[in-house]
Design a protein around this motif. Structure first.
Motif, mmCIF file in Angstrom:
data_model
loop_
_atom_site.group_PDB
_atom_site.id
_atom_site.type_symbol
_atom_site.label_atom_id
_atom_site.label_comp_id
_atom_site.label_asym_id
_atom_site.label_seq_id
_atom_site.Cartn_x
_atom_site.Cartn_y
_atom_site.Cartn_z
ATOM 1 N N ARG A 292 -14.692 -17.913 -5.469
ATOM 2 C CA ARG A 292 -13.920 -17.606 -4.268
ATOM 3 C C ARG A 292 -12.696 -16.765 -4.621
ATOM 4 N N CYS A 293 -12.884 -15.881 -5.615
ATOM 5 C CA CYS A 293 -11.754 -15.102 -6.100
ATOM 6 C C CYS A 293 -11.136 -14.245 -5.013
ATOM 7 N N GLY A 294 -11.957 -13.769 -4.063
ATOM 8 C CA GLY A 294 -11.428 -12.914 -3.009
ATOM 9 C C GLY A 294 -10.413 -13.600 -2.130
ATOM 10 N N GLU A 295 -10.424 -14.932 -2.109
ATOM 11 C CA GLU A 295 -9.482 -15.674 -1.283
ATOM 12 C C GLU A 295 -8.205 -16.027 -2.042
ATOM 13 N N HIS A 296 -8.191 -15.815 -3.354
ATOM 14 C CA HIS A 296 -6.991 -16.134 -4.140
ATOM 15 C C HIS A 296 -5.956 -15.031 -3.944
ATOM 16 N N PRO A 297 -4.701 -15.393 -3.669
ATOM 17 C CA PRO A 297 -3.680 -14.351 -3.450
ATOM 18 C C PRO A 297 -3.568 -13.369 -4.603
ATOM 19 N N ALA A 298 -3.807 -13.822 -5.829
ATOM 20 C CA ALA A 298 -3.655 -12.940 -6.986
ATOM 21 C C ALA A 298 -4.790 -11.938 -7.118
ATOM 22 N N TRP A 299 -5.880 -12.110 -6.323
ATOM 23 C CA TRP A 299 -6.984 -11.148 -6.393
ATOM 24 C C TRP A 299 -6.706 -9.912 -5.546
ATOM 25 N N ALA A 300 -5.827 -10.023 -4.562
ATOM 26 C CA ALA A 300 -5.524 -8.889 -3.686
ATOM 27 C C ALA A 300 -4.875 -7.759 -4.481
ATOM 28 N N LEU A 301 -5.214 -6.539 -4.106
ATOM 29 C CA LEU A 301 -4.653 -5.370 -4.777
ATOM 30 C C LEU A 301 -3.364 -4.938 -4.097
ATOM 31 N N THR A 302 -2.380 -4.593 -4.899
ATOM 32 C CA THR A 302 -1.139 -4.075 -4.336
ATOM 33 C C THR A 302 -1.335 -2.610 -3.958
ATOM 34 N N PRO A 303 -0.770 -2.175 -2.843
ATOM 35 C CA PRO A 303 -0.919 -0.777 -2.404
ATOM 36 C C PRO A 303 -0.065 0.147 -3.261
ATOM 37 N N LEU A 304 -0.709 0.882 -4.139
ATOM 38 C CA LEU A 304 0.028 1.708 -5.096
ATOM 39 C C LEU A 304 0.867 2.780 -4.418
ATOM 40 N N HIS A 305 0.490 3.215 -3.224
ATOM 41 C CA HIS A 305 1.229 4.301 -2.581
ATOM 42 C C HIS A 305 2.617 3.855 -2.132
ATOM 43 N N ARG A 306 2.867 2.543 -2.120
ATOM 44 C CA ARG A 306 4.179 2.061 -1.712
ATOM 45 C C ARG A 306 5.145 1.931 -2.883
ATOM 46 N N ALA A 307 4.671 2.243 -4.073
ATOM 47 C CA ALA A 307 5.564 2.197 -5.237
ATOM 48 C C ALA A 307 6.600 3.305 -5.127
ATOM 49 N N ALA A 308 7.782 3.031 -5.628
ATOM 50 C CA ALA A 308 8.851 4.020 -5.557
ATOM 51 C C ALA A 308 8.726 5.072 -6.643
ATOM 52 N N THR A 309 8.161 4.706 -7.780
ATOM 53 C CA THR A 309 8.052 5.617 -8.916
ATOM 54 C C THR A 309 6.665 5.503 -9.532
ATOM 55 N N LEU A 310 6.322 6.486 -10.346
ATOM 56 C CA LEU A 310 5.052 6.422 -11.064
ATOM 57 C C LEU A 310 5.034 5.239 -12.023
ATOM 58 N N ALA A 311 6.174 4.947 -12.634
ATOM 59 C CA ALA A 311 6.230 3.812 -13.562
ATOM 60 C C ALA A 311 5.938 2.510 -12.829
ATOM 61 N N GLN A 312 6.450 2.391 -11.611
ATOM 62 C CA GLN A 312 6.200 1.179 -10.842
ATOM 63 C C GLN A 312 4.736 1.097 -10.412
#
Length: 503
Positions: free
Chosen positions: A159-179
């Motif tokens: 049930r990994c899809g239901e675990h909060p840590a499995w969700a992907l963070t939206p990379l386009h919202r990062a402030a910098t390339l390093a982030q």
């Protein structure tokens, strides 16, 4: 060397030379033993090795469960067998016996074990093992289950899809390339940990390993870290600076094994199609191409590379903080930018992200073409289980087993065997680059194998190989395609990348 042509009924995406780089693919043992220990898998061979060692040392005082893990892995080039273990070296000190002498005795005992064709001692105390050919095919059927095989658990990623840590963070919202890079690597690390069965406690996440020296504007902590930091920070909700939305890629979990009996090739094609139905298949057109997400550097990079290439580019580097100008391969910058993306922006084999997804799509299309082709109707029924007696060089199944005995097929099988150990090691070391390089090696080996034979029609068997012989060989080759499909799709899902099903 070029990518293999697509199956004859599918339009190709062109041929492109691969770089001369050899991907690394170290194995790191196998995950803790679980219920998915089918014949031919690393868990099965680990049990066989420890049983033989216990017999030599005296099972009454040294039961197999108390011996150290054998951790078998693909044998190096030039070895006398398919798989190698250092178990005798590990047991030498505790038993007080010379490692080489112990290895010779364990090898002799292994040759009496079911499913083992040969075993020899080499070097200071290594043991190389060659399973019977039928066992090699059983491994392919297990590997075709993808997540269930890599994790050693029937539920796979569960049930990994239901675990909060499995969700992907939206990379386009990062402030910098390093982030953005840090978020992509954190996503892969969290998914690796979940896939390996590790618990992710909230205390592990806040502020862990955020790069702060790679840009003039130090990146803030990752969204997931902010969410778990506590309600006394940020906006008072416990989310801190977290983005409002996350994205998720479904894992291609397999919940049941191939059906036995019936028409083997058709079962293979239908089984893989059903098991991969849950995998996100948005095709090759990345949404970021058509809807640029903003004017920040990460957003512009995503509009040029797409999310798949961006995530793999960030996870491919071994260094946590690559140097400016560092490359992970020919024209593959560790810090790609929208202005200088290098090969990451190309839809050719020079781009590892494209090559990995192409290999999966090619294998899936091969299975689909075989399913639609009239030649599949002539394939023989698959036996309910791999019997050791039927692995003799004559009789039913001999041509199927011979089709998997070529050097290129053995190379693919060895890499598939190493998959569970590789996943476990990547999770333990928090090193997503290890998984990326392993998948690259598997994709290259698959292409080399596919080009060495006629995987779908079996015409390379020759005039004498018509009829049943050709059908047996094609059925075995489709098993190998299905296994590559399962492992590539599961590995890409862990990295947060979709696996296209069509060329």
């Amino acid at each position: 060397m070029s990518l293999p042509s697509p199956p004859p009924h599918r339009p190709g995406c062109g041929h492109a030379k691969r770089s001369g780089e050899e991907p690394a693919g170290p194995a790191g043992g196998v995950p803790p033993a679980g219920p998915h220990q089918g014949e031919g898998t690393p868990w099965w061979l680990d049990t066989v090795l420890r049983t033989a060692a216990a017999s030599v040392l005296g099972a009454d005082h040294n039961p197999p469960t108390r011996l150290p893990a054998a951790e078998p892995r693909q044998a190096p080039d030039g070895a006398a067998g398919d798989y190698s273990t250092a178990l005798a070296l590990r047991l030498s000190r505790s038993s007080g016996r010379p490692a080489r002498e112990l290895a010779d005795e364990v090898a002799a005992e292994l040759r009496r074990q079911p499913g083992i064709g040969d075993a020899v001692a080499e070097g200071p105390g290594f043991i190389t093992v060659t399973p019977l050919p039928a066992v090699r095919r059983a491994l392919l059927r297990a590997a075709s289950l993808g997540p269930a095989y890599l994790t050693g658990r029937p539920e796979g990623f569960g049930r990994c899809g239901e675990h909060p840590a499995w969700a992907l963070t939206p990379l386009h919202r990062a402030a910098t390339l390093a982030q953005a890079r840090q978020w992509a690597r954190d996503d892969a690390r969290h998914r690796l940990a979940l896939a390996a069965g590790h618990d992710i406690a909230p205390a592990e996440a806040p502020g862990a390993g955020v790069d702060t020296a790679a840009s003039e504007n130090p990146p803030t902590r990752s969204p997931r870290a902010a969410e778990t930091a506590g309600a006394d920070e940020g906006d008072g909700t416990g989310r801190g600076e977290a983005p409002e939305e996350t994205t998720a890629i479904s894992c291609p979990c397999a919940t049941e094994e191939f059906a036995t009996g019936g028409r083997g090739g058709r079962r293979a094609a239908e089984g893989v199609a059903a098991r991969c139905a849950d995998a996100v298949d948005g095709g090759w057109r990345d949404p970021y191409y058509d809807a640029p997400p903003g004017e920040t550097e990460p957003a512009r990079l995503l509009a040029v590379l797409g999310e798949a290439a961006t995530r793999i580019a960030y996870c491919r580097s071994a260094d946590q903080q690559p140097r400016p100008g560092e490359r992970t391969g020919p024209d593959l910058p560790a810090w790609p930018t929208a202005r200088r993306p290098g090969a990451w922006a190309r839809h050719t084999a020079d781009n590892p992200a494209f090559a990995l997804r192409y290999a999966h799509a090619h294998a899936r299309s091969t299975l689909r073409w075989a399913h639609d082709s009239a030649t599949v109707d002539d394939l023989p029924a698959r036996p309910a289980s791999a019997s050791h007696e039927s692995s003799a060089p004559q009789g039913d199944g001999a041509h199927a087993l011979a089709a998997l005995a070529s050097s290129t097929a053995v190379e693919v099988t060895g890499l598939l065997f190493d998959g569970p150990g590789l996943l476990a090691a990547s999770a333990r070391r928090r090193s997503p680059h290890t998984l990326v390089r392993y998948l690259e090696g598997l994709a290259v080996a698959y292409h080399d194998w596919w080009e060495s034979c006629d995987a779908v029609t079996g015409r390379d068997i020759g005039p004498a190989g018509a009829g049943a012989a050709r059908g047996e060989a094609v059925a075995a080759r489709l098993d190998l395609c299905a296994a590559v499909c399962g492992v590539l799709a599961a590995g890409l899902a862990v990295l947060g990348v979709s696996a296209p099903a069509r060329l």
